[in-house]
Write an enzyme that holds these catalytic residues in place. Sequence first.
Site, PDB file in Angstrom:
ATOM      1  N   LYS A 192     -19.223  23.633  20.010  1.00  0.00           N
ATOM      2  CA  LYS A 192     -18.155  24.651  19.951  1.00  0.00           C
ATOM      3  C   LYS A 192     -17.698  24.864  18.502  1.00  0.00           C
ATOM      4  O   LYS A 192     -17.550  25.995  18.040  1.00  0.00           O
ATOM      5  CB  LYS A 192     -16.980  24.215  20.829  1.00  0.00           C
ATOM      6  CG  LYS A 192     -15.736  25.067  20.698  1.00  0.00           C
ATOM      7  CD  LYS A 192     -15.933  26.452  21.247  1.00  0.00           C
ATOM      8  CE  LYS A 192     -14.779  27.363  20.880  1.00  0.00           C
ATOM      9  NZ  LYS A 192     -14.970  28.737  21.288  1.00  0.00           N
ATOM     10  N   CYS A 194      -9.215  31.041  16.459  1.00  0.00           N
ATOM     11  CA  CYS A 194     -10.393  30.186  16.681  1.00  0.00           C
ATOM     12  C   CYS A 194     -11.195  29.999  15.393  1.00  0.00           C
ATOM     13  O   CYS A 194     -11.271  28.901  14.859  1.00  0.00           O
ATOM     14  CB  CYS A 194     -11.280  30.792  17.763  1.00  0.00           C
ATOM     15  SG  CYS A 194     -10.542  30.682  19.393  1.00  0.00           S
TER      16      CYS A 194
HETATM   17  N1  LIG Z   1      -7.913  32.026  23.540  1.00  0.00           N
HETATM   18  C1  LIG Z   1      -9.197  32.011  23.280  1.00  0.00           C
HETATM   19  O1  LIG Z   1      -9.827  33.040  23.092  1.00  0.00           O
HETATM   20  C2  LIG Z   1      -9.965  30.701  23.229  1.00  0.00           C
HETATM   21  C3  LIG Z   1     -11.370  30.746  23.232  1.00  0.00           C
HETATM   22  C4  LIG Z   1     -12.070  29.550  23.235  1.00  0.00           C
HETATM   23  C5  LIG Z   1     -11.383  28.336  23.207  1.00  0.00           C
HETATM   24  N2  LIG Z   1     -10.014  28.319  23.174  1.00  0.00           N
HETATM   25  C6  LIG Z   1      -9.358  27.012  23.153  1.00  0.00           C
HETATM   26  O2  LIG Z   1      -8.764  26.763  24.430  1.00  0.00           O
HETATM   27  C7  LIG Z   1      -7.587  25.994  24.279  1.00  0.00           C
HETATM   28  C8  LIG Z   1      -6.422  26.706  24.944  1.00  0.00           C
HETATM   29  O3  LIG Z   1      -6.246  27.938  24.235  1.00  0.00           O
HETATM   30  P1  LIG Z   1      -5.383  29.130  24.845  1.00  0.00           P
HETATM   31  O4  LIG Z   1      -5.700  30.311  24.001  1.00  0.00           O
HETATM   32  O5  LIG Z   1      -5.564  29.182  26.308  1.00  0.00           O
HETATM   33  O6  LIG Z   1      -3.911  28.607  24.506  1.00  0.00           O
HETATM   34  P2  LIG Z   1      -2.532  29.238  25.045  1.00  0.00           P
HETATM   35  O7  LIG Z   1      -1.526  28.886  24.023  1.00  0.00           O
HETATM   36  O8  LIG Z   1      -2.740  30.644  25.468  1.00  0.00           O
HETATM   37  O9  LIG Z   1      -2.250  28.396  26.389  1.00  0.00           O
HETATM   38  C9  LIG Z   1      -1.996  27.025  26.402  1.00  0.00           C
HETATM   39  C10 LIG Z   1      -1.071  26.743  27.594  1.00  0.00           C
HETATM   40  O10 LIG Z   1      -0.915  25.326  27.677  1.00  0.00           O
HETATM   41  C11 LIG Z   1       0.430  25.039  28.027  1.00  0.00           C
HETATM   42  N3  LIG Z   1       0.695  23.650  27.670  1.00  0.00           N
HETATM   43  C12 LIG Z   1       0.942  23.097  26.463  1.00  0.00           C
HETATM   44  N4  LIG Z   1       1.083  21.774  26.585  1.00  0.00           N
HETATM   45  C13 LIG Z   1       0.923  21.478  27.899  1.00  0.00           C
HETATM   46  C14 LIG Z   1       0.951  20.268  28.637  1.00  0.00           C
HETATM   47  N5  LIG Z   1       1.155  19.091  28.044  1.00  0.00           N
HETATM   48  N6  LIG Z   1       0.775  20.326  29.968  1.00  0.00           N
HETATM   49  C15 LIG Z   1       0.562  21.519  30.587  1.00  0.00           C
HETATM   50  N7  LIG Z   1       0.520  22.695  29.927  1.00  0.00           N
HETATM   51  C16 LIG Z   1       0.685  22.659  28.596  1.00  0.00           C
HETATM   52  C17 LIG Z   1       1.232  26.066  27.240  1.00  0.00           C
HETATM   53  O11 LIG Z   1       2.530  26.225  27.761  1.00  0.00           O
HETATM   54  C18 LIG Z   1       0.340  27.312  27.423  1.00  0.00           C
HETATM   55  O12 LIG Z   1       0.703  28.042  28.566  1.00  0.00           O
HETATM   56  C19 LIG Z   1      -7.416  25.768  22.782  1.00  0.00           C
HETATM   57  O13 LIG Z   1      -8.000  24.555  22.430  1.00  0.00           O
HETATM   58  C20 LIG Z   1      -8.202  26.923  22.185  1.00  0.00           C
HETATM   59  O14 LIG Z   1      -8.657  26.625  20.881  1.00  0.00           O
HETATM   60  C21 LIG Z   1      -9.301  29.471  23.208  1.00  0.00           C
END
Ligand SMILES: NC(=O)c1ccc[n+]([C@@H]2O[C@H](COP(=O)([O-])OP(=O)(O)OC[C@H]3O[C@@H](n4cnc5c(N)ncnc54)[C@H](O)[C@@H]3O)[C@@H](O)[C@H]2O)c1
Length: 420
Positions: free
Chosen positions: A218, A272
């Site tokens: 990744k 990202c």
């Molecule tokens: N958004 C993208 O396009 C994308 C693509 C690939 C990978 N990622 C990766 O995926 C992961 C999540 O990204 P995202 O964009 O979904 O983030 P986001 O901020 O949209 O969502 C994260 C969620 O997790 C919740 N959260 C935080 N701590 C928590 C806990 N202890 N228990 C339960 N819920 C909790 C937050 O309230 C939030 O709703 C990251 O590592 C990101 O790098 C994101």
Amino acid sequence: MSNEADGKFNTVSVVGLGYIGLPTAAVLASRGLQVIGIDVSEHAVATVNAGKIHIVEPDLDIVVRSVVSTGNLKATLIPQAAEAFIIAVPTPFKEDHQPDLSYIKAAAETIAPVLQPGNLVILESTSPVGTTEQLAGWLAQCREDLSFPQQQGEKADINIAYCPERVLPGNVLQELVANDRIIGGMTPRCAARAAGLYQIFVRGECLLTHARTAEMAKLTENAYRDVNIGFANELSVICDRLKINVWELIRLSNRHPRVNILKPGPGVGGHCIAVDPWFIVSAAPQEARLIRMAREVNDGKPNYVINKALKAANQFKQPVIGCFGLSFKPDIDDLRESPALAITLALVDAKVAEILVVEPNVKQLPDALTRREVEKVHHNEALERANIILLLVAHKEFNGLSSDFLNEKVVIDVAGVLNH
Ligand SMILES: NC(=O)c1ccc[n+]([C@@H]2O[C@H](COP(=O)([O-])OP(=O)(O)OC[C@H]3O[C@@H](n4cnc5c(N)ncnc54)[C@H](O)[C@@H]3O)[C@@H](O)[C@H]2O)c1
């Protein structure tokens, strides 16, 4: 590892209902599974339970409404028992570019009390190499009564895997199903069980490997993009010095059958590509020289553009800069970590020119700009009023900007708008 899948699942818990977790939860629920979404945000939980969404993603509202109404998706603040747990919480970096794993640790502590023998735990958050093993360590600390892969290998009570997400925001529902998945187990059985879960909704191929390789894959994908964009950004600066049109140069060079140079721009935005390469750099600082340099080249590009615009402003008694585009890439409304927005803000704060902003994809400018009383205008008005045209994002609305106007202006085309 073999590509054999293993196991059936009826109940899955998704921890973190954001841009990744919520679509994943909704798609699993749409396949008939009972899905429990856990989030720390009361707002996220209440919104999902009302059959609505708190993030912007096309068609997700329709799927969420449907699976909440059938009772297949329920959101909660309190963890509940399930057969599998998918963790999709944020993994930002700290000020010194070191990864912040506190969200993953908190998620581990949340699910540990409800874990049962036979459970599968999958980490989806983009993570530095070794994080899955660290997650397993945190879980083992909380549950001495259970065995984990680092202690008992294939015989462990709990299986643990790392499965990165590579969806494109704006197209998540399609890509979640169509993309190939890398599935990294702490053991081959962990990988096979995780593949069994993903094969419920993934039409792409599930590629099995070890957790550390999957973590690095990744990071590698995003570092590859960053290094290639860095090459294009560096070329753009070199071409300025040598008085060469970089867009023409790239077009010509790409006619070589084995050359494919990406487009330069105002920098690298989003959460990202501008973040993940640092996880490699922090793990191997001596070795990751090119990856670090690409980050520095890309992070330095906004300052280069700001200085160029300020230099142009010096030529006018009453400089007016039209900033065309604010989002972090063309034709979207997402302003998070956008270099175009950072450049615009810096030009406003420099107070040497009036700034007009053109952004056809947002109804309202962000607070940071409205607070500074910056005007949002249509591109025709900006063309008329500005003496410096700063083209930051190649939105489709900017195709064919009137060259009658442009001939009388200083044009700084950072995004290649005039060179399509
Ligand atoms: N958004 C993208 O396009 C994308 C693509 C690939 C990978 N990622 C990766 O995926 C992961 C999540 O990204 P995202 O964009 O979904 O983030 P986001 O901020 O949209 O969502 C994260 C969620 O997790 C919740 N959260 C935080 N701590 C928590 C806990 N202890 N228990 C339960 N819920 C909790 C937050 O309230 C939030 O709703 C990251 O590592 C990101 O790098 C994101």
